[in-house]
Design a protein around this motif. Sequence first.
Motif, short mmCIF file in Angstrom:
data_model
loop_
_atom_site.label_atom_id
_atom_site.label_comp_id
_atom_site.label_asym_id
_atom_site.label_seq_id
_atom_site.Cartn_x
_atom_site.Cartn_y
_atom_site.Cartn_z
N ILE A 49 25.88 41.64 -48.15
CA ILE A 49 26.88 42.63 -47.74
C ILE A 49 26.63 43.87 -48.57
O ILE A 49 26.43 43.78 -49.79
CB ILE A 49 28.31 42.09 -47.88
CG1 ILE A 49 29.32 43.10 -47.34
CG2 ILE A 49 28.63 41.67 -49.31
CD1 ILE A 49 30.68 42.50 -47.06
N VAL A 50 26.61 45.04 -47.93
CA VAL A 50 26.02 46.21 -48.57
C VAL A 50 26.94 47.42 -48.52
O VAL A 50 27.41 47.81 -47.45
CB VAL A 50 24.68 46.59 -47.88
CG1 VAL A 50 23.91 47.58 -48.76
CG2 VAL A 50 23.83 45.35 -47.61
N LEU A 51 27.18 48.02 -49.68
CA LEU A 51 27.87 49.30 -49.76
C LEU A 51 26.80 50.38 -49.76
O LEU A 51 26.10 50.58 -50.75
CB LEU A 51 28.74 49.37 -51.02
CG LEU A 51 29.64 50.60 -51.09
CD1 LEU A 51 31.02 50.22 -51.62
CD2 LEU A 51 29.04 51.70 -51.97
N VAL A 52 26.65 51.04 -48.62
CA VAL A 52 25.64 52.09 -48.44
C VAL A 52 26.28 53.45 -48.71
O VAL A 52 27.35 53.76 -48.16
CB VAL A 52 25.06 52.07 -47.01
CG1 VAL A 52 24.07 53.21 -46.82
CG2 VAL A 52 24.41 50.73 -46.72
N LEU A 84 26.48 37.93 -50.91
CA LEU A 84 25.73 38.53 -52.01
C LEU A 84 25.87 40.05 -51.89
O LEU A 84 25.34 40.66 -50.96
CB LEU A 84 24.27 38.10 -51.92
CG LEU A 84 24.09 36.58 -51.93
CD1 LEU A 84 22.81 36.17 -51.25
CD2 LEU A 84 24.14 36.05 -53.34
N GLY A 85 26.63 40.63 -52.81
CA GLY A 85 26.99 42.03 -52.71
C GLY A 85 25.96 42.97 -53.31
O GLY A 85 25.53 42.77 -54.45
N PHE A 86 25.59 43.98 -52.55
CA PHE A 86 24.60 44.96 -52.98
C PHE A 86 25.13 46.38 -52.74
O PHE A 86 26.02 46.60 -51.90
CB PHE A 86 23.29 44.81 -52.20
CG PHE A 86 22.48 43.61 -52.57
CD1 PHE A 86 21.44 43.71 -53.48
CD2 PHE A 86 22.74 42.37 -52.00
CE1 PHE A 86 20.69 42.60 -53.82
CE2 PHE A 86 22.00 41.26 -52.34
CZ PHE A 86 20.97 41.37 -53.25
N THR A 87 24.55 47.33 -53.47
CA THR A 87 24.67 48.74 -53.12
C THR A 87 23.29 49.25 -52.71
O THR A 87 22.27 48.68 -53.11
CB THR A 87 25.20 49.58 -54.30
OG1 THR A 87 24.30 49.43 -55.43
CG2 THR A 87 26.59 49.14 -54.69
#
Length: 313
Positions: free
Chosen positions: A172-175, A243-246
């Motif tokens: 899951i991505v904070l773009v 799995l959290g990403f930026t």
Amino acid sequence: MHAVPPLARTLIDRDGEARADGDLAERFDADPRARIVSVHAGRLLVAQQVEGSPVALDQRHPSTAPEPMLRVYLGRTVPAGAPVEVRVFDEAGAEAVEPEAARWQSLRALAPVLDDADASLATEAVALANWHERHPRCPRCGGATHPVQAGWARRCEVDDSLHFPRTDPAVIVLVTDDDDRVLLGSNALWEPGRFSLLAGFVEPGESLEAAVVREIGEEAGIAVDRVEYRASQPWPFPASIMLGFTARVAAGAHAGEARPDGEEILELRWFGRDDLAAATDDLVLPGPASIARWLLEQWYGGPIDSQTPWTTG
């Protein structure tokens, strides 16, 4: 704000060595410190509240409950060392344990309000209950399976194979773009005005970082780079870990090029912090139990006052 996502709080000694003890169930039932977490139809039993008391799991001695459909040893509380099991009840069993429907609540609703110890137990309990419910048969031969190893495995009654709980990884991505705006998308299955971070499952043979780049490319039609891992949390609905990403819009790409795929994602919008604050009356943001909300508030710099609730579960 919590330093970790809501369902990632771990305050239980899983006591894995005890699972192989053939006398564990008998010793558990005889232990005066033993406690059970009750689950029915995916919902957890909460303790009776008195005025001003916090929301907490109902943890009673096993002698006070009827025979369950399933029992799984969760481990020992920290630091007390009290043994805990999850007991899964059918309709009749749940009625005998607690007939008041309001006391059976979903993990999504409970996660933001339970303390760390109870949140840890609740997440483990629901994850295991869901796995057992969905794996009554052997994936190799189709034969019936039954729980073994204190509920941490299932054995096939035909070919004797042993099967363990599995967790599906999803990114899951904070773009963000070069103006530090965040990209939110609206899924085709959601009601209008509901937005969240973009996410997707990791494919076989794929690294997490590659999954981030691929998912954003597929769902938003835009290249990203500077992928950084931030945190993870279980998401047992039924069996994922998020799995959290930026990530940032890649050099040479432009935020205005982002386009929804039209199948899974129907709308994309860029939000600055002021834009998000101004839109919260009409915008449905991720629920407080989710890592999506946690990532979003980490970027925002504090809690987001969203008036419209996330309705799922």
